[in-house]
Every structure is written in C-alpha cells, then in structure tokens.
Design an enzyme around this catalytic site. Structure first.
Site, PDB file in Angstrom:
ATOM      1  N   CYS A   1     -75.927 -31.357 -48.174  1.00  0.00           N
ATOM      2  CA  CYS A   1     -76.632 -32.253 -49.096  1.00  0.00           C
ATOM      3  C   CYS A   1     -78.118 -31.892 -49.164  1.00  0.00           C
ATOM      4  O   CYS A   1     -78.478 -30.860 -49.715  1.00  0.00           O
ATOM      5  CB  CYS A   1     -76.412 -33.709 -48.690  1.00  0.00           C
ATOM      6  SG  CYS A   1     -76.764 -34.896 -50.014  1.00  0.00           S
TER       7      CYS A   1
ATOM      8  N   LYS B   1     -68.442 -41.966 -27.333  1.00  0.00           N
ATOM      9  CA  LYS B   1     -67.608 -42.904 -26.594  1.00  0.00           C
ATOM     10  C   LYS B   1     -66.250 -42.322 -26.233  1.00  0.00           C
ATOM     11  O   LYS B   1     -65.779 -42.482 -25.099  1.00  0.00           O
ATOM     12  CB  LYS B   1     -67.436 -44.187 -27.417  1.00  0.00           C
ATOM     13  CG  LYS B   1     -66.541 -45.237 -26.778  1.00  0.00           C
ATOM     14  CD  LYS B   1     -67.192 -45.879 -25.565  1.00  0.00           C
ATOM     15  CE  LYS B   1     -68.299 -46.812 -26.002  1.00  0.00           C
ATOM     16  NZ  LYS B   1     -68.840 -47.604 -24.863  1.00  0.00           N
TER      17      LYS B   1
ATOM     18  N   GLU C   1     -68.618 -34.141 -43.130  1.00  0.00           N
ATOM     19  CA  GLU C   1     -68.531 -34.827 -41.842  1.00  0.00           C
ATOM     20  C   GLU C   1     -67.898 -36.201 -41.919  1.00  0.00           C
ATOM     21  O   GLU C   1     -67.468 -36.764 -40.898  1.00  0.00           O
ATOM     22  CB  GLU C   1     -69.922 -34.930 -41.199  1.00  0.00           C
ATOM     23  CG  GLU C   1     -70.889 -35.906 -41.867  1.00  0.00           C
ATOM     24  CD  GLU C   1     -71.695 -35.298 -43.000  1.00  0.00           C
ATOM     25  OE1 GLU C   1     -72.753 -35.849 -43.322  1.00  0.00           O
ATOM     26  OE2 GLU C   1     -71.258 -34.266 -43.556  1.00  0.00           O
TER      27      GLU C   1
ATOM     28  N   GLY D   1     -80.255 -36.147 -45.954  1.00  0.00           N
ATOM     29  CA  GLY D   1     -81.440 -36.975 -45.780  1.00  0.00           C
ATOM     30  C   GLY D   1     -81.730 -37.761 -47.046  1.00  0.00           C
ATOM     31  O   GLY D   1     -81.214 -37.440 -48.127  1.00  0.00           O
TER      32      GLY D   1
ATOM     33  N   ASP E   1     -68.704 -47.018 -19.997  1.00  0.00           N
ATOM     34  CA  ASP E   1     -69.829 -46.098 -19.816  1.00  0.00           C
ATOM     35  C   ASP E   1     -70.395 -46.177 -18.403  1.00  0.00           C
ATOM     36  O   ASP E   1     -70.453 -45.178 -17.684  1.00  0.00           O
ATOM     37  CB  ASP E   1     -70.928 -46.401 -20.834  1.00  0.00           C
ATOM     38  CG  ASP E   1     -70.396 -46.465 -22.252  1.00  0.00           C
ATOM     39  OD1 ASP E   1     -69.398 -45.766 -22.535  1.00  0.00           O
ATOM     40  OD2 ASP E   1     -70.956 -47.204 -23.072  1.00  0.00           O
TER      41      ASP E   1
ATOM     42  N   HIS F   1     -70.476 -34.231 -48.294  1.00  0.00           N
ATOM     43  CA  HIS F   1     -70.570 -34.513 -46.861  1.00  0.00           C
ATOM     44  C   HIS F   1     -69.219 -34.271 -46.174  1.00  0.00           C
ATOM     45  O   HIS F   1     -68.373 -35.171 -46.115  1.00  0.00           O
ATOM     46  CB  HIS F   1     -71.020 -35.959 -46.632  1.00  0.00           C
ATOM     47  CG  HIS F   1     -72.444 -36.197 -46.994  1.00  0.00           C
ATOM     48  ND1 HIS F   1     -73.474 -36.074 -46.081  1.00  0.00           N
ATOM     49  CD2 HIS F   1     -73.019 -36.532 -48.172  1.00  0.00           C
ATOM     50  CE1 HIS F   1     -74.621 -36.338 -46.682  1.00  0.00           C
ATOM     51  NE2 HIS F   1     -74.378 -36.615 -47.954  1.00  0.00           N
TER      52      HIS F   1
END
Length: 544
Positions: free
Chosen positions: A107, A400, A196, A80, A252, A194
């Site tokens: 973090c 997606k 990710e 954040g 989608d 991080h």
C-alpha cells in the site's frame, strides 16, 4: 530441517529473540518490517511468522546501518495513513534501494517505492476500499500458484500513475491499473492491497512466495529452540541475581514463571498482587496451582482496598490504566524491599501490548505522530521512567499463540494455556466509569455465569474471548410484577487469530438466552442483557 514442535503448525525448527526482549539473534534469518504508521504492521509480522521465518517491526526512521547489521533476508514496507506526495510524509533512506536486499512494499510502501524511484503517485479518481477482484498479469514470483480472480483487501485513495524505469505491472483490479508491480532484476515488489489481512484470499500465499522464493528464507522459527535458547539466555543475563515476577495467572506471566523457574530456580520470586479486579475464584486457584501442584512459591499480596480507593471518582479509561500501572509498581517496590532485594522485574509483555501502547513513528520534521496510540497497557505505558528494577521481558516479541505453544511445550496446565486473554487492569476496565466494590461484585458474578455456561456447553475454546461488561447506567424493567431500575450487562464474545483484529462471534441464540436468564435471575442489580456486535476495527476488544 523439521521438528514436531513448531510455533505455527508443528513442523519446523526455531531460533529465539534476545532474552531481554531487545532484538532477534542477528545470526539467524529474519525479515525486517519498516513501519510507516500502519495499525497492521504487527499483523504483517504475524503472517511472516506463519511461514516459520522470524520477523521484526522497526520504525521507518531506523538507521540504514542498523538494518544492514541485522543482515535481513528481506524487507517489507508497511502501509500507512499518509499520501507520499504530501508535505512531511514519512520517507525512508533512499540508499535502501541499492542494498541488494529484496523489498516488498504494501500500500503506502508500494507508493513510496514508486515515488522515490522516479515514478508518480496521484490522488485516485475513485478510492478503493474493501474487497476487490485481483486480475493477475504476471503469474510468476509473487503470484506463483495464486489463482487469478482472487479477492484482495484494498484501502487506498491514491494510485500509482507512472511506474519507475525497469518496473512492470504484475496485477490489476477494475479501479487500480497498478495493483501489483515489480522490478524483477532488483527484486523490488509492490502491492496496492493488503495481503496480511484475513480478507485477502491467498494473501498468505503471496507473503510465502516473497519469503521463500524471492528472499530465499528457510523455515527456522520453532518453539523448542526458543525455550532452550531463552532459558540459556536468562541464565547468562541474570546469573545468580534475584528476579521478581509480576504473576497474574494468565498464560503470559504463567509461561514466563515456568521459564524463569527452569532457568534460575529459587532465585525467582513470584508475587501475585490481588488488586481486587480479578475474576471470581481466580486468586485462590492461582496460588493453589503454582504452590501445591508445581511447587513454585507465590507471595500473595492483598491490596484490594488500596487499588479500589485509588480509583475513587476516576472515570477516564486511560487514567484508570495509568493509575493501576503506577500502583502496581508502587506495590512491587514496597513488597520487594520486604522480600528482596531484587535486581530484576520480570513481565509477560507481548508484541501486541507494545504496539498498542507505543507512541511510534514520530515524524522528525513535523513532530506529528504517524501511528496513533490506541490505548496503554499497564505493563508498558504505566511504567515510570525511574523504575528501580531492570526489566526481564523474554516474551516481548511474541504473539499470543506463540506464547501458548511455549506454555504447552514446557508443561503449563491446559486450563492456563488455553485461558482467554484477560487484561492486566482486570475488571476495572470492564466497568465503564467509576469502579466501586459494589460494581465489581455485580460484574464478577455476571462474568462467572458467562464462563460457566460456555464451559458447560463445551464451546469455551470456540472464542478468543467471552466476557461481560457493566455499564454505569440503569434502565426500567419488571420482575415479579414489580418495577426494577437496574444495570445492563453487555456480553462481548469475539473470535480472533492474534488479537490484532477481531470479529464478533455468531453465538447461538439458545446460549445467549441461557446466559441472559441466569444473569438477570442470579445477579442482583441487573435487569437487562445486550450483545456487542462490533468488530475490531472499528472497535477494540475491551470497552476501555
């Protein structure tokens, strides 16, 4: 247990979310991600799902009782933009540390763990941003089978200077003594970097270690079970009532159309609103594929003049999106009265749509937004509060690539499944400034050349998206010994895994040259081609 139909790499079983898009089936394993304002919270969820375990993002303000009701196998605190020691910084319920559930803080999440459990966090003498060499002090748990000296992505100006009782250092960098910490007994872990993001080498291995070794999860997130349970859920929710689907022709809404048709058959009505912002030949192709090839009737509504008139004089991107979204709903309301009545409106809303549109994480003390809205999506931010339809959004918690796998599994044509993402407002947000019929024709022809050439060269699927943008300016050129004063076209080719982050594509000069020559020779009012070399962040994929 394994299967040949996985969301990620075809080797695990899955279980889906609630058909209305509300939440995951709470009877199954999951990892909860508490969002403290990071723009990468959804990316954390994406990485968890790559391990074949379901994950869901929630606000840091989520009531602890609700978290317990979900019975998560683990919890992750996101990063954040705030400092934990500042006034009104987002804080979690301190009872969460005593639940006995493994927690990983990333973090800001790690710093919050340190602060709330009795440690100390201070502004660092030197901030640390970008790549950093991680030195592992404890090669167990989080760092099992991780190579010492791996590159990790840092983005912080604060550091933990005193650890809580019972914690030890797992890893450090040159500037950050406490780059990773743990209380092994309580299964509380924190990383200052991080894992990710793709820049963190071995980041997915760290996440996998947390999910499997620490939380004890099993790989149970697959496509087949999602399809089966979603179809069953639609039938139970909708029953014999009528559903109106906003069909756009993208993967989608097309995937959703196939799912709904299998679930409720003729109780589904697909309506395609031609707002005039589609690419060249797409409206005709869409109606043909669904009506003739798959015998799913499509109601075609020609609203081109209506939408273009609505955008006269409008130059602000957000105003464009909201006007288009509002007009979509108006058209659906009117057409549904002609064809209906309908009880439900089905939409192919995805997770990235929701996170980029939402004004999430409002600080209850100050009223300040912790996470910043990037842009609204017409199927999220444009919906009025008094919407007459009930919404059916079974894909709302999917990324997606997961939707593409669902589409493939139910027989959606390859040209739709692997079609580049196309924004709901269409070419209207690829024209900077006012949208006019003339500018639409210019952009439509330029965009066709882009798609035509990358298809001819066999590189269409090398890109996440490849498209043209029209700028509302003119520049001087020369053609046939004559002076021209025409528009520039921006070429935007990007690569990405999920659209949350993206990099500009290193397109061969020869291909750019071919496309450039074709556009300036075949499209009137264009005399200059430029190439966008901006990644996301700091830019967005679309220009508006």
């Amino acid at each position: 247990m394994t299967t040949q139909n996985s969301f990620i790499n075809n080797n695990s079983e899955t279980l889906p979310i609630n058909v209305m898009g509300d939440s995951f089936n709470h009877n199954h394993q999951m990892i909860v991600i508490l969002d403290f304002g990071s723009q990468y919270s959804e990316l954390i969820a994406r990485r968890i799902r790559e391990t074949h375990v379901y994950s869901e993002v929630m606000s840091y303000q989520t009531d602890i009782k609700k978290i317990c009701e979900l019975n998560p196998k683990g919890i992750i605190f996101s990063g954040g933009p705030n400092s934990v020691y500042s006034d009104f910084s987002p804080q979690c319920d301190r009872k969460i540390w005593d639940l006995g559930i493994p927690i990983l803080g990333i973090c800001y999440g790690m710093q919050l763990m340190v602060q709330q459990l009795g440690g100390q966090v201070e502004k660092a003498k030197y901030g640390e941003y970008g790549k950093a060499l991680l030195r592992i002090d404890d090669p167990t748990d989080l760092f099992t089978n991780l190579e010492d000296g791996s590159i990790m992505w840092m983005s912080h100006g604060d550091s933990s200077t005193k650890l809580p009782e019972g914690f030890s250092i797992l890893a450090h960098t040159e500037n950050t003594p406490c780059a990773a910490i743990a209380n092994h007994d309580k299964k509380l872990f924190g990383v200052q970097f991080h894992p990710e993001v793709v820049h963190s080498v071995g980041g997915i291995a760290i996440i996998r270690n947390f999910v499997y070794h620490i939380c004890g999860c099993e790989p149970t997130w697959t496509t087949k079970a999602f399809v089966d349970e979603t179809i069953d859920g639609i039938r139970k929710k909708v029953k014999d009532r009528k559903v109106l689907l906003a069909l756009s022709g993208g993967v989608d809404s097309s995937t959703l159309a196939f799912l709904l048709h299998q679930a409720i058959g003729d109780n589904l009505t697909c309506m395609f609103i031609d707002q005039g912002f589609m690419r060249k030949g797409e409206p005709e192709r869409l109606v043909s594929i669904f009506s003739k090839q798959f015998h799913i009737p499509v109601e075609y509504v020609d609203a081109r003049e209506r939408f273009i008139k609505k955008l006269e004089g409008i130059v602000d991107p957000e105003e464009k999106r909201h006007l288009i979204g509002h007009e979509f709903i108006q058209v659906f309301e009117e057409e549904s009265q002609r064809l209906g009545p309908f009880d439900y409106l089905a939409q192919g809303t995805l997770y990235p749509d929701v996170i980029e549109s939402a004004d999430t994480n409002i600080n209850s003390s100050t009223g300040e937004r912790v996470a910043v809205k990037i842009k609204s999506h017409h199927n999220v931010g444009g919906l009025p509060k008094n919407l007459r339809f009930k919404l059916v959004e079974p894909l709302r918690k999917l990324f997606k690539d997961e939707v593409r796998r669902v589409g493939q599994s139910i027989g959606l044509p390859e040209e739709i499944v692997r079609r580049h993402p196309f924004p709901g407002p269409g070419l209207a947000i690829r024209i900077i400034g006012e949208v006019t019929a003339e500018r639409l024709n210019i952009l439509r022809d330029a965009d066709f050349i882009v798609r035509d050439e990358i298809s001819k060269q066999g590189v269409y699927h090398d890109f996440w998206q490849a498209f043209a943008v029209l700028l509302p300016i003119r520049s001087v050129g020369v053609m046939g010994d004559k002076r021209t004063y025409s528009h520039p076209i921006v070429l935007r080719f990007i690569t990405s895994e999920d659209g949350m982050t993206a990099d500009w594509a290193k397109v061969p000069y020869e291909l750019l040259e071919i496309i450039s020559n074709r556009i300036v020779n075949e499209v009137e009012a264009v005399n200059r081609i430029v190439y966008d070399i901006t990644s996301k962040p700091p830019g967005t994929i679309e220009w508006e």
